[in-house]
Design an enzyme around this catalytic site. Structure first.
Site, PDB file in Angstrom:
ATOM      1  N   ASP A  58      -0.134   5.153   0.724  1.00  0.00           N
ATOM      2  CA  ASP A  58      -0.350   6.196   1.736  1.00  0.00           C
ATOM      3  C   ASP A  58      -0.452   5.601   3.130  1.00  0.00           C
ATOM      4  O   ASP A  58      -1.293   4.740   3.397  1.00  0.00           O
ATOM      5  CB  ASP A  58      -1.622   6.980   1.409  1.00  0.00           C
ATOM      6  CG  ASP A  58      -1.502   7.709   0.083  1.00  0.00           C
ATOM      7  OD1 ASP A  58      -0.615   8.557  -0.042  1.00  0.00           O
ATOM      8  OD2 ASP A  58      -2.291   7.403  -0.841  1.00  0.00           O
TER       9      ASP A  58
ATOM     10  N   ASP B 161      -2.141  -0.469   5.832  1.00  0.00           N
ATOM     11  CA  ASP B 161      -2.468   0.243   7.072  1.00  0.00           C
ATOM     12  C   ASP B 161      -3.944   0.590   7.206  1.00  0.00           C
ATOM     13  O   ASP B 161      -4.386   1.001   8.274  1.00  0.00           O
ATOM     14  CB  ASP B 161      -1.655   1.538   7.182  1.00  0.00           C
ATOM     15  CG  ASP B 161      -2.189   2.633   6.264  1.00  0.00           C
ATOM     16  OD1 ASP B 161      -2.309   2.383   5.046  1.00  0.00           O
ATOM     17  OD2 ASP B 161      -2.493   3.737   6.760  1.00  0.00           O
TER      18      ASP B 161
ATOM     19  N   ASN C 204      -9.095  -0.523   3.331  1.00  0.00           N
ATOM     20  CA  ASN C 204      -9.121  -1.125   1.995  1.00  0.00           C
ATOM     21  C   ASN C 204      -7.965  -2.087   1.766  1.00  0.00           C
ATOM     22  O   ASN C 204      -7.771  -2.580   0.653  1.00  0.00           O
ATOM     23  CB  ASN C 204      -9.154  -0.049   0.906  1.00  0.00           C
ATOM     24  CG  ASN C 204      -7.933   0.848   0.908  1.00  0.00           C
ATOM     25  OD1 ASN C 204      -7.235   0.973   1.912  1.00  0.00           O
ATOM     26  ND2 ASN C 204      -7.678   1.485  -0.222  1.00  0.00           N
TER      27      ASN C 204
ATOM     28  N   GLY D  40      -5.233   2.482  -3.687  1.00  0.00           N
ATOM     29  CA  GLY D  40      -6.495   3.009  -4.177  1.00  0.00           C
ATOM     30  C   GLY D  40      -6.306   4.173  -5.134  1.00  0.00           C
ATOM     31  O   GLY D  40      -7.267   4.636  -5.741  1.00  0.00           O
TER      32      GLY D  40
ATOM     33  N   ASP E 106       0.870  -1.171   0.000  1.00  0.00           N
ATOM     34  CA  ASP E 106       0.000   0.000   0.000  1.00  0.00           C
ATOM     35  C   ASP E 106       0.911   1.226   0.000  1.00  0.00           C
ATOM     36  O   ASP E 106       2.092   1.148   0.372  1.00  0.00           O
ATOM     37  CB  ASP E 106      -0.891  -0.027   1.238  1.00  0.00           C
ATOM     38  CG  ASP E 106      -1.642   1.267   1.446  1.00  0.00           C
ATOM     39  OD1 ASP E 106      -2.357   1.692   0.527  1.00  0.00           O
ATOM     40  OD2 ASP E 106      -1.467   1.880   2.522  1.00  0.00           O
TER      41      ASP E 106
ATOM     42  N   LYS F 177      -8.370  -4.807  -3.605  1.00  0.00           N
ATOM     43  CA  LYS F 177      -6.926  -4.969  -3.815  1.00  0.00           C
ATOM     44  C   LYS F 177      -6.520  -6.440  -3.947  1.00  0.00           C
ATOM     45  O   LYS F 177      -5.614  -6.774  -4.713  1.00  0.00           O
ATOM     46  CB  LYS F 177      -6.150  -4.321  -2.674  1.00  0.00           C
ATOM     47  CG  LYS F 177      -6.175  -2.804  -2.678  1.00  0.00           C
ATOM     48  CD  LYS F 177      -5.271  -2.253  -1.592  1.00  0.00           C
ATOM     49  CE  LYS F 177      -5.262  -0.743  -1.573  1.00  0.00           C
ATOM     50  NZ  LYS F 177      -4.317  -0.198  -0.564  1.00  0.00           N
TER      51      LYS F 177
END
Length: 259
Positions: free
Chosen positions: A10, A206, A209, A42, A8, A183
């Site tokens: 962000d 984190d 999603n 995302g 991921d 995802k």
């Protein structure tokens, strides 16, 4: 043995413009071990181009799994029906809602200025989108962000919200992805393409999603700054982003199993 690691972005790889030097070193270490790397976010391919190139990462699973690119070129994609997008945009014009539309090469916005978009841009660093000139010329769209309140999203998702993958990340903003996408779906598609089994993959995340992705792989790793629900699902919990969490996990749980 770990053959693929997905990240991921962000809150995991970076916090706005802050990306720890220890994370850069760990990515180089993984590549030296012959381990494939992928961004899994995302955000759009368009937004990930500079980061992917900066870090020397070939694969990007974007739009919450709806788009998979190799060095910026589409390999797999699951776009919305164009008629659906056009109907949404017509309704949004009536409701005075703003849509952010993620294509494979560009990110489009329907209204020139929107205070919620600007707030999101300030908080998480959206790149500046391109103005959508005409709803009759909508390209393939893999994800929409609608700037609306939760009680208003049914205008677009209908009464059966299970028709779409929905991730509300602010009271005034919601991601909508095509049916069945998340995802993990995108990551599994990439793993099948590369001939990698789930137990041979690791993933860092984190947020909400990241749930499906963390559950899919053999080594699901939640950041120390992750939401509690994700920590509960993860096989491992590392330190936070700002405490060199990726470097800690790579040395403790990935490089050892890759050798």
């Amino acid at each position: 043995m770990i053959k693929l690691v997905a990240f991921d972005v962000d809150g995991t790889l970076r916090d706005r413009d802050y990306l720890p030097e220890s994370t850069r070193a760990s990515l180089r270490k993984l590549k030296e071990q012959g381990i494939a790397l992928a961004l899994c976010t995302g955000r759009s391919e368009y937004e990930m181009e500079s980061l992917r190139e900066e870090l020397g990462i070939d694969w990007a699973i974007t739009c919450n799994g709806s788009h998979i690119g190799y060095r910026g070129k589409t390999v797999f994609g699951n776009a919305f029906p164009k008629d659906t997008v056009r109907l949404w945009l017509q309704e949004a014009e009536k409701q005075k809602h703003t849509f952010l539309l993620y294509g494979s090469e560009k990110m489009f916005m329907t209204r020139a200025e929107d205070p919620h978009f600007r707030q999101g841009q300030q908080e998480i660093g959206f790149m500046e989108p391109v103005a959508l000139q005409s709803i009759d010329e909508v390209p393939d769209i893999y994800q929409c962000i609608v700037f609306c309140e939760e009680h208003e999203e049914g205008i677009y998702t209908g009464e059966e919200k299970g028709r779409y993958y929905i991730h509300r990340w602010r009271p005034w903003a919601v991601d909508i992805n095509p049916t069945g996408m998340n995802k993990a779906v995108g990551l599994r598609k990439l793993m099948d393409h590369l001939g990698i089994r789930p137990e041979e993959a690791a993933a860092f995340g984190d947020g909400h999603n990241d749930f499906e992705m963390i559950e899919l792989v053999g080594s699901g790793i939640a950041m120390g700054n992750a939401v509690d629900d994700l920590k509960a699902k993860a096989r491992y919990v590392t330190r936070s982003l700002k405490e060199d969490g990726i470097a800690y996990a790579v040395d403790k749980w990935i490089i050892t199993s890759a050798s």
